[in-house]
Scaffold this motif. Sequence first.
Motif, PDB file in Angstrom:
ATOM      1  N   THR A   1       0.835  -1.209   0.000  1.00 30.67           N
ATOM      2  CA  THR A   1       0.000   0.000   0.000  1.00 30.67           C
ATOM      3  C   THR A   1       0.865   1.252   0.000  1.00 30.67           C
ATOM      4  OG1 THR A   1      -1.772  -1.150   1.205  1.00 30.67           O
ATOM      5  CG2 THR A   1      -1.807   1.247   1.240  1.00 30.67           C
TER       6      THR A   1
ATOM      7  N   ARG B   1       2.327   1.632  -3.502  1.00 32.65           N
ATOM      8  CA  ARG B   1       1.289   2.047  -4.449  1.00 32.65           C
ATOM      9  C   ARG B   1       0.872   3.495  -4.211  1.00 32.65           C
ATOM     10  NH1 ARG B   1      -4.865  -0.154  -5.001  1.00 32.65           N
ATOM     11  NH2 ARG B   1      -4.907   0.658  -2.888  1.00 32.65           N
ATOM     12  N   THR B   2       0.765   3.909  -2.948  1.00 27.43           N
ATOM     13  CA  THR B   2       0.356   5.281  -2.634  1.00 27.43           C
ATOM     14  C   THR B   2       1.387   6.287  -3.150  1.00 27.43           C
ATOM     15  OG1 THR B   2      -0.809   4.489  -0.658  1.00 27.43           O
ATOM     16  CG2 THR B   2      -0.311   6.839  -0.771  1.00 27.43           C
TER      17      THR B   2
ATOM     18  N   ALA C   1       0.636   9.001  -6.038  1.00 28.47           N
ATOM     19  CA  ALA C   1       0.808  10.426  -5.735  1.00 28.47           C
ATOM     20  C   ALA C   1       1.665  11.128  -6.785  1.00 28.47           C
ATOM     21  CB  ALA C   1       1.425  10.591  -4.348  1.00 28.47           C
TER      22      ALA C   1
ATOM     23  N   LEU D   1      -5.670   6.493  -3.699  1.00 30.82           N
ATOM     24  CA  LEU D   1      -4.688   7.351  -3.024  1.00 30.82           C
ATOM     25  C   LEU D   1      -5.214   7.823  -1.677  1.00 30.82           C
ATOM     26  CD1 LEU D   1      -1.978   8.836  -3.213  1.00 30.82           C
ATOM     27  CD2 LEU D   1      -3.157  10.681  -4.419  1.00 30.82           C
ATOM     28  N   ARG D   2      -6.464   8.244  -1.672  1.00 35.17           N
ATOM     29  CA  ARG D   2      -7.078   8.744  -0.439  1.00 35.17           C
ATOM     30  C   ARG D   2      -7.198   7.634   0.605  1.00 35.17           C
ATOM     31  NH1 ARG D   2     -12.577  11.008  -1.984  1.00 35.17           N
ATOM     32  NH2 ARG D   2     -11.211  12.265  -3.306  1.00 35.17           N
TER      33      ARG D   2
ATOM     34  N   GLY E   1      -5.515   4.774   0.779  1.00 36.02           N
ATOM     35  CA  GLY E   1      -4.197   4.338   1.216  1.00 36.02           C
ATOM     36  C   GLY E   1      -3.566   5.298   2.198  1.00 36.02           C
ATOM     37  N   ALA E   2      -3.672   6.595   1.928  1.00 44.50           N
ATOM     38  CA  ALA E   2      -3.068   7.603   2.802  1.00 44.50           C
ATOM     39  C   ALA E   2      -3.713   7.594   4.187  1.00 44.50           C
ATOM     40  CB  ALA E   2      -3.196   8.986   2.164  1.00 44.50           C
TER      41      ALA E   2
END
Length: 395
Positions: A287, A290-291, A295, A308-309, A311-312
């Motif tokens: 994760t 990938r994030t 990004a 993205l959201r 994962g963050a």
Amino acid sequence: NLFGLDILALGTLIFGMSPFGLRFFPFLAAFGCLIVGYLLTKRLFRSDKAGFAFALLFALGGYSFCFGHLGTPLFIGVFFLLVSVYAAYSFYANGMKNADLKSARSLFVAGILAAAAICVNTVFVVPALTTVALFAAGMVRQQKAKAFYLSKAEAEPALGAEGAQTKEETVSAVHAEYRYKNRIAPAAFVGTLLVGTFAILLLSVLPAYFTLVKVFDNPAAPALSLFALLWKGIAGGFAGVNAVASAQSVWSLTYTLFRGTGDFYAVTLATANVVSIVIAVFGLIFTLIRTILLARCKEKSREIRIALRGGAVSLIAFALSFICAFFSAQAFIAFVAAQIFSFIAVSGLLADQGKSYRSVRALIISLIVLLALYFVVTVPFLFSIPFPAAWFAAM
């Protein structure tokens, strides 16, 4: 802390002085974590599959069943924390529809439940920063929405004097709406977080006042003030030892809570499913990679923004919860909170339908099957099922 103990006492008040009364609210909190975690994961990644994967991982992870049926209030704190994160994310995702208190209800919920988590144990102040971060991100997004609507209103052509007046009124209306929104939102969240923490702590002291006087003061001539007793009741969360099993390592994945004696006895363990640890580590690493890659994408599609959201949020919440294990007196509950957010991150990988993630999904599904098998093996130790002493000696 006293607030958590008051909740346990409420259970015994309702159901009597019995193990069921003591364990009722922790069990309810564990079940609530399952439901709220499912809803949060589903909303973060916009996927029913991701929500179901989280529920499966949570149920088979080991810690949830063990601490859910013990008389400890700390799982209640995890539940409050999880709901506050969900409510704060609702504000971030939806904003405020109108400039009124009703539209700020998610912020009231986020603030008061973050306060409740901190009042259960002060160590939750660190993971609660996830809620604060989501609120701050929501405020930034609200400012961007204001700029968008202002530019849209100013771009409208003004035809004649009447049109110019209408345009000016529209711009003024946008300014007025977001001026009120930017006042209501901080007041709702910060107010409930700070005032709620103080009020809950103060109210939780009152039922235990005489007990605290006996423990920390002289009942014949009490000298400590109410606020001094309040501090005595909340201090000690950052002690750096494992309060459940102080003789064992704070980083142990298995805590021996009870061991019987005789020819036929039970052993109760609070154990993290080893396979769940493997899944969590693999999922967090993947994760994170990938994030970072998402990004760096210049053009972000809707699917990329969702991944993205999600994962963050899950990575930040995991990191803040895991940090607590270094200095928390109840290190195991920091592991539980960290495990929950790691499961959210892993579940997000299953939601990705891209061909490049097919092998990742297959590996996670295989590990979930192993997770279920390992859970079956550890059931006797999670639920205190007695066995012959010779069996334990052989193991």
